[in-house]
Scaffold this motif. Structure first.
Motif, PDB file in Angstrom:
ATOM      1  N   GLU A 320      -6.023 -33.007  79.344  1.00 50.23           N
ATOM      2  CA  GLU A 320      -5.238 -31.908  79.710  1.00 50.23           C
ATOM      3  C   GLU A 320      -3.583 -31.981  79.829  1.00 50.23           C
ATOM      4  OE1 GLU A 320      -9.631 -31.511  80.363  1.00 50.23           O
ATOM      5  OE2 GLU A 320      -8.265 -32.891  80.711  1.00 50.23           O
ATOM      6  N   TRP A 321      -3.470 -33.185  80.379  1.00 46.24           N
ATOM      7  CA  TRP A 321      -1.995 -33.385  80.623  1.00 46.24           C
ATOM      8  C   TRP A 321      -1.164 -33.702  79.199  1.00 46.24           C
ATOM      9  CZ3 TRP A 321       1.715 -37.110  79.460  1.00 46.24           C
ATOM     10  CH2 TRP A 321       2.964 -36.996  80.071  1.00 46.24           C
ATOM     11  N   THR A 323      -2.160 -32.484  76.253  1.00 42.97           N
ATOM     12  CA  THR A 323      -1.820 -30.955  75.630  1.00 42.97           C
ATOM     13  C   THR A 323      -1.151 -30.232  76.302  1.00 42.97           C
ATOM     14  OG1 THR A 323      -4.235 -31.173  75.053  1.00 42.97           O
ATOM     15  CG2 THR A 323      -3.363 -29.233  74.965  1.00 42.97           C
ATOM     16  N   HIS A 324      -0.855 -30.047  77.619  1.00 40.59           N
ATOM     17  CA  HIS A 324       0.201 -29.261  78.110  1.00 40.59           C
ATOM     18  C   HIS A 324       1.500 -29.549  78.344  1.00 40.59           C
ATOM     19  CE1 HIS A 324       1.941 -26.668  81.081  1.00 40.59           C
ATOM     20  NE2 HIS A 324       2.733 -27.718  81.895  1.00 40.59           N
ATOM     21  N   ARG A 325       1.781 -31.156  78.474  1.00 36.84           N
ATOM     22  CA  ARG A 325       3.099 -31.493  78.412  1.00 36.84           C
ATOM     23  C   ARG A 325       3.443 -32.010  77.219  1.00 36.84           C
ATOM     24  NH1 ARG A 325       6.768 -30.127  81.280  1.00 36.84           N
ATOM     25  NH2 ARG A 325       5.149 -29.732  82.789  1.00 36.84           N
ATOM     26  N   ASP A 327       2.108 -31.324  73.945  1.00 30.49           N
ATOM     27  CA  ASP A 327       1.230 -30.703  72.590  1.00 30.49           C
ATOM     28  C   ASP A 327       0.838 -31.645  71.813  1.00 30.49           C
ATOM     29  OD1 ASP A 327       0.608 -28.422  70.940  1.00 30.49           O
ATOM     30  OD2 ASP A 327       2.363 -28.391  69.782  1.00 30.49           O
ATOM     31  N   ALA A 423      -6.411 -28.882  85.351  1.00 29.67           N
ATOM     32  CA  ALA A 423      -4.953 -28.949  85.235  1.00 29.67           C
ATOM     33  C   ALA A 423      -4.341 -28.914  86.587  1.00 29.67           C
ATOM     34  CB  ALA A 423      -4.536 -27.529  84.526  1.00 29.67           C
TER      35      ALA A 423
END
Length: 472
Positions: A320-321, A323-325, A327, A423
């Motif tokens: 999750e990190w 993907t968020h931080r 891409d 998240a």
């Protein structure tokens, strides 16, 4: 002392001048001071921490010239491999960054030759100093002394034996696959000079560029409600220096008044993990309450600060990190590889604890070379170099702090995900909880902190559960 370590390892000065510091504060580390505190501990934790500090200082004072000489040699020693002159401290990074297997072997052999000739005589002197000095502190040996400090070494060792047994098949399967993919050899064919290349994970470098390291850290902290640039007690040392340590580190020079985070950004996933690990230490010390006594700010159970460090480090392997931080491409594939590397590290430290328990109870440390190779080879299925039988030992059974910290992190991570969602690193409420817990410094032990937050006890089995989850 920490300022001296900072100046040396950040590349500001060649010498590690700790002997002068011991002399300046000689009264803190005398045998009389240590035994005087030991006589009045009587179950009081803060007095016990002062006693442990005095004993560690007494032993460190006896071996200060050897420690200073080791660090001096590590800075000045060089070797030549394939016509290139390489400083000793750069050999491990060069091994990790070298794609050619034969060159990696040559670099590793050069490292071992330097260590055997120049450093091991000093390490052996230190081992003999400890063996002779510990009885003057009222303990039969170094293990017994640390049991008296409150370290539950035997209980942890039993958990490590169980962990090694229960994860062996999972380790062999996952590491064999990872060695084939990253290094081009099976686990059965791999040698010790392949391990650093495996962990380096060079094929993921483009996803972890050096110029995005600090912004990613700043963004992660901002998601938790912490503005790194607005922390006057936190210094970032990011300048390039020839003799600067290639690994990030945290120097809590004054807690919480001056915390220095040192990084020489090179990029790559291992470098990112190191930065986030040290950032966990940095934020913990920077948020420690200023009115706590020194025993709670500077001493205590270091599994606590290592647990906070692992909480941040393992974000770099968290889908999750990623993907968020960042891409990130194929985050779950990378997370599974990270879980395999975590399993390698924890199994290695389990074997190290079992080895150190034997080493520090042996009549003659020289008899332990083969045992070092045997125990670590059994855990990792690759023989380590016998050259490292003393160099691969941290003082004060720090190995036990890492092991308990891995478990603390695994259990706490599960709790914050359950409470704040996957998240959680974007939730200010999670940041509020972290700041509240960080403010306690190291007053509570990792066991007490975990019990208070989650109602559970520290268990190494939590690490294996985390690895199984990530491996799918």
């Amino acid at each position: 002392m920490l300022e001296e370590y900072y100046l040396h390892f950040a590349g500001h000065k060649d010498e590690l001048q700790i002997e002068e510091i011991y002399e300046r504060y000689y009264d803190l580390t005398t045998l009389e001071a240590a035994n005087g505190l030991g006589a009045i501990v009587d179950g009081d934790r803060r007095t016990r921490e002062l006693w442990r500090f005095a004993c560690s200082g007494y032993l460190g004072n006896l071996a200060k010239s050897q420690e200073a000489r080791v660090n001096e040699l590590e800075v000045t020693l060089t070797t030549t491999v394939n016509g290139q002159t390489i400083p000793y401290r750069m050999l491990r990074p060069r091994i990790a960054n070298e794609p050619d297997r034969n060159t990696r072997r040559a670099l590793e052999e050069a490292r071992c030759e330097l260590g055997e000739e120049h450093l091991n005589p000093l390490y052996l002197e230190v081992a003999q100093i400890l063996r002779d000095a510990v009885p003057t502190l009222g303990s039969a040996n170094y293990v017994d002394l640390h049991r008296r400090f409150g370290l539950r070494l035997d209980e942890l060792a039993e958990q490590c034996r169980t962990f090694l047994d229960e994860t062996e098949r999972m380790y062999e399967d996952s590491l064999d696959r990872l060695y084939r993919e990253r290094v081009g050899v099976s686990l059965a064919e791999a040698e010790r000079w392949d391990a650093a290349r495996l962990i380096r994970a060079a094929e993921w470098d483009q996803a972890f560029p050096p110029d995005r390291m600090i912004p990613a850290l700043e963004g992660t902290l901002a998601g938790l409600g912490i503005e790194l640039g607005d922390q006057p007690n936190v210094e970032l040392d990011v300048e390039q220096r020839e003799k600067k340590s290639p690994r990030a580190f945290c120097a809590p020079i004054e807690v919480p008044g001056r915390i220095v985070l040192v990084i020489q950004p090179m990029g790559g996933p291992d470098d990112w993990r190191a930065l986030f690990h040290e950032a966990g230490h940095t934020e913990h010390f920077a948020h420690t309450a200023a009115d706590l006594p020194v025993e709670s700010k500077r001493m205590g159970d270091n599994a606590v600060t290592e647990g906070w460090a692992f909480l941040f480090e393992h974000l770099v392997d968290y889908p999750e990190w990623l993907t968020h931080r960042l891409d990130f491409p194929r985050p779950r594939e990378y997370a599974a590889e990270g879980a395999a590397v975590l399993l390698w590290g924890v199994r290695r430290y389990c074997a190290k604890l079992l080895y150190e328990l034997e080493l520090f109870q042996a009549d003659d440390p020289l008899t332990m070379k083969e045992r070092y190779v045997e125990l670590l080879a059994n855990a990792l299925k690759i023989e380590p170099s016998p050259t490292d039988w003393l160099a691969d030992v941290d003082s004060g059974f720090y190995v036990s702090r890492y092991l308990r910290a891995w478990a603390f992190d695994a259990q706490l991570s599960f709790h914050v995900r359950e409470r704040f969602g996957n998240a959680w690193f974007m939730r200010r409420e999670a940041g509020t909880l972290l700041r509240e817990l960080w403010s306690l410094g190291q007053e509570p032990t990792a066991d007490e902190l975990l019990a208070d937050v989650t109602g559970t006890e520290i268990e190494m089995s939590a690490v294996s559960e985390r690895v199984r989850e990530r491996l799918g």
